[in-house]
Design a protein around this motif. Structure first.
Motif, PDB file in Angstrom:
ATOM      1  N   VAL A  24       0.853  -1.183   0.000  1.00 27.34           N
ATOM      2  CA  VAL A  24       0.000   0.000   0.000  1.00 27.34           C
ATOM      3  C   VAL A  24       0.893   1.238   0.000  1.00 27.34           C
ATOM      4  CG1 VAL A  24      -0.180   0.093   2.527  1.00 27.34           C
ATOM      5  CG2 VAL A  24      -2.022   1.051   1.159  1.00 27.34           C
ATOM      6  N   ASP A  25       0.374   2.335  -0.530  1.00 26.81           N
ATOM      7  CA  ASP A  25       1.100   3.605  -0.494  1.00 26.81           C
ATOM      8  C   ASP A  25       0.633   4.416   0.704  1.00 26.81           C
ATOM      9  OD1 ASP A  25       2.542   3.092  -2.804  1.00 26.81           O
ATOM     10  OD2 ASP A  25       1.089   4.090  -4.101  1.00 26.81           O
ATOM     11  N   TYR A  26       1.572   5.134   1.340  1.00 23.47           N
ATOM     12  CA  TYR A  26       1.252   6.029   2.449  1.00 23.47           C
ATOM     13  C   TYR A  26       0.841   7.356   1.825  1.00 23.47           C
ATOM     14  CZ  TYR A  26       1.355   7.748   7.208  1.00 23.47           C
ATOM     15  OH  TYR A  26       0.985   8.246   8.436  1.00 23.47           O
ATOM     16  N   THR A  27      -0.438   7.675   1.876  1.00 21.21           N
ATOM     17  CA  THR A  27      -0.953   8.872   1.214  1.00 21.21           C
ATOM     18  C   THR A  27      -1.443   9.899   2.227  1.00 21.21           C
ATOM     19  OG1 THR A  27      -3.152   7.904   1.029  1.00 21.21           O
ATOM     20  CG2 THR A  27      -1.656   7.577  -0.835  1.00 21.21           C
ATOM     21  N   GLY A  28      -1.498  11.142   1.791  1.00 16.78           N
ATOM     22  CA  GLY A  28      -1.961  12.240   2.628  1.00 16.78           C
ATOM     23  C   GLY A  28      -1.470  13.545   2.045  1.00 16.78           C
ATOM     24  N   ALA A  29      -1.448  14.576   2.871  1.00 11.95           N
ATOM     25  CA  ALA A  29      -0.984  15.891   2.445  1.00 11.95           C
ATOM     26  C   ALA A  29       0.536  15.961   2.552  1.00 11.95           C
ATOM     27  CB  ALA A  29      -1.611  16.973   3.314  1.00 11.95           C
ATOM     28  N   VAL A  30       1.200  16.337   1.475  1.00 12.99           N
ATOM     29  CA  VAL A  30       2.646  16.552   1.516  1.00 12.99           C
ATOM     30  C   VAL A  30       2.866  17.914   2.166  1.00 12.99           C
ATOM     31  CG1 VAL A  30       4.756  16.809   0.153  1.00 12.99           C
ATOM     32  CG2 VAL A  30       3.008  15.145  -0.536  1.00 12.99           C
ATOM     33  N   VAL A  31       3.643  17.924   3.258  1.00 16.29           N
ATOM     34  CA  VAL A  31       3.829  19.148   4.041  1.00 16.29           C
ATOM     35  C   VAL A  31       5.315  19.413   4.283  1.00 16.29           C
ATOM     36  CG1 VAL A  31       1.581  18.949   5.187  1.00 16.29           C
ATOM     37  CG2 VAL A  31       3.594  17.922   6.246  1.00 16.29           C
ATOM     38  N   SER A  32       5.626  20.639   4.660  1.00 13.42           N
ATOM     39  CA  SER A  32       7.004  21.004   5.008  1.00 13.42           C
ATOM     40  C   SER A  32       7.340  20.470   6.395  1.00 13.42           C
ATOM     41  CB  SER A  32       7.159  22.530   4.996  1.00 13.42           C
ATOM     42  OG  SER A  32       6.415  23.092   6.079  1.00 13.42           O
ATOM     43  N   ARG A  33       8.623  20.453   6.723  1.00 13.28           N
ATOM     44  CA  ARG A  33       9.046  20.027   8.067  1.00 13.28           C
ATOM     45  C   ARG A  33       8.436  20.935   9.134  1.00 13.28           C
ATOM     46  NH1 ARG A  33      15.401  19.426   7.851  1.00 13.28           N
ATOM     47  NH2 ARG A  33      15.084  18.880  10.023  1.00 13.28           N
ATOM     48  N   LYS A  34       8.419  22.247   8.844  1.00 14.08           N
ATOM     49  CA  LYS A  34       7.869  23.199   9.807  1.00 14.08           C
ATOM     50  C   LYS A  34       6.375  22.932  10.040  1.00 14.08           C
ATOM     51  CE  LYS A  34       7.070  28.079  10.647  1.00 14.08           C
ATOM     52  NZ  LYS A  34       7.045  29.422  10.096  1.00 14.08           N
ATOM     53  N   ALA A  35       5.621  22.738   8.974  1.00  9.97           N
ATOM     54  CA  ALA A  35       4.188  22.457   9.103  1.00  9.97           C
ATOM     55  C   ALA A  35       3.963  21.143   9.845  1.00  9.97           C
ATOM     56  CB  ALA A  35       3.528  22.403   7.726  1.00  9.97           C
ATOM     57  N   ALA A  36       4.789  20.145   9.577  1.00 12.17           N
ATOM     58  CA  ALA A  36       4.662  18.849  10.252  1.00 12.17           C
ATOM     59  C   ALA A  36       4.873  19.001  11.760  1.00 12.17           C
ATOM     60  CB  ALA A  36       5.652  17.849   9.677  1.00 12.17           C
ATOM     61  N   ARG A  37       5.895  19.760  12.135  1.00 15.15           N
ATOM     62  CA  ARG A  37       6.156  19.988  13.572  1.00 15.15           C
ATOM     63  C   ARG A  37       4.986  20.707  14.229  1.00 15.15           C
ATOM     64  NH1 ARG A  37      11.541  20.735  11.735  1.00 15.15           N
ATOM     65  NH2 ARG A  37      11.183  22.951  11.467  1.00 15.15           N
ATOM     66  N   GLU A  38       4.458  21.736  13.562  1.00 10.86           N
ATOM     67  CA  GLU A  38       3.326  22.489  14.112  1.00 10.86           C
ATOM     68  C   GLU A  38       2.083  21.621  14.241  1.00 10.86           C
ATOM     69  OE1 GLU A  38       3.028  25.767  11.395  1.00 10.86           O
ATOM     70  OE2 GLU A  38       4.781  26.781  12.246  1.00 10.86           O
ATOM     71  N   ARG A  39       1.807  20.822  13.221  1.00  6.77           N
ATOM     72  CA  ARG A  39       0.643  19.936  13.263  1.00  6.77           C
ATOM     73  C   ARG A  39       0.793  18.888  14.365  1.00  6.77           C
ATOM     74  NH1 ARG A  39      -1.297  18.627   7.108  1.00  6.77           N
ATOM     75  NH2 ARG A  39      -1.448  20.773   6.398  1.00  6.77           N
ATOM     76  N   GLU A  40       1.984  18.344  14.483  1.00  5.90           N
ATOM     77  CA  GLU A  40       2.195  17.322  15.501  1.00  5.90           C
ATOM     78  C   GLU A  40       2.025  17.896  16.906  1.00  5.90           C
ATOM     79  OE1 GLU A  40       5.279  13.851  16.574  1.00  5.90           O
ATOM     80  OE2 GLU A  40       5.970  15.913  16.756  1.00  5.90           O
ATOM     81  N   ARG A  41       2.595  19.056  17.142  1.00  8.57           N
ATOM     82  CA  ARG A  41       2.455  19.687  18.464  1.00  8.57           C
ATOM     83  C   ARG A  41       0.986  19.952  18.800  1.00  8.57           C
ATOM     84  NH1 ARG A  41       7.247  23.029  16.822  1.00  8.57           N
ATOM     85  NH2 ARG A  41       9.005  21.937  17.753  1.00  8.57           N
TER      86      ARG A  41
END
Length: 157
Positions: A24-41
């Motif tokens: 299977v492919d891991y799909t979703g929104a391709v995001v920047s490292r900064k956006a990923a950190r903000e979303r995760e927090r």
């Protein structure tokens, strides 16, 4: 996808899957490292899980990181986001490009060995991170595998 006894989702093989199969492919929104950190927090603070996967590709001699792809499957991902971690995985994430000149890779989950019907699919969330990865990027591991290292990476570096 199924709800495991440990109260998290998982993905199991519905049929025998031979070694080397793109599952299977891991799909979703391709995001920047900064956006990923903000979303995760934000998700972590709200007590919700995240489904952010970051893969770094290296040059041929593996000395230089050449490209990072970060996918957030939290709100718009497929079933691959339910594949759990294991310190003894039966899958790995492989960046693939199906078309010549394709810039962004697809992040495919590929089996490392034959997988029998009913066996849970899993990959190593640490993705080859060294055992001395910074302490605050770890969270406790509950995979139960023989040789479990006791931790996995918690957030995007």
């Amino acid at each position: 996808a199924w709800l495991a006894a440990k109260r998290c989702w998982g993905l199991v093989a519905g049929e025998h899957i031979p070694k080397g199969t793109r599952v299977v492919d891991y799909t979703g929104a391709v995001v920047s490292r900064k956006a990923a950190r903000e979303r995760e927090r934000a998700e972590f603070a709200a007590g919700r899980p995240t489904y952010i996967l970051s893969v770094v590709e290296h040059s041929r001699d593996e000395s230089v990181a050449a490209w990072r792809t970060t996918v957030d499957a939290t709100d718009c991902g497929g079933v691959a986001r339910f594949v759990n971690h294991s310190c003894a995985p039966n899958c790995e994430v492989v960046p693939t490009r199906l078309k010549r000149g394709q810039f962004l890779p697809m992040l495919a989950l590929v089996t490392l060995n034959d997988v029998a019907v009913g066996v849970e699919l899993a990959f190593d969330y640490a993705g080859g991170a060294p055992d001395d990865a910074v302490e605050d990027s770890r969270t406790e591991c509950f995979c139960g595998a023989r040789g479990c290292r006791g931790w996995l990476l918690r957030h995007v570096e």
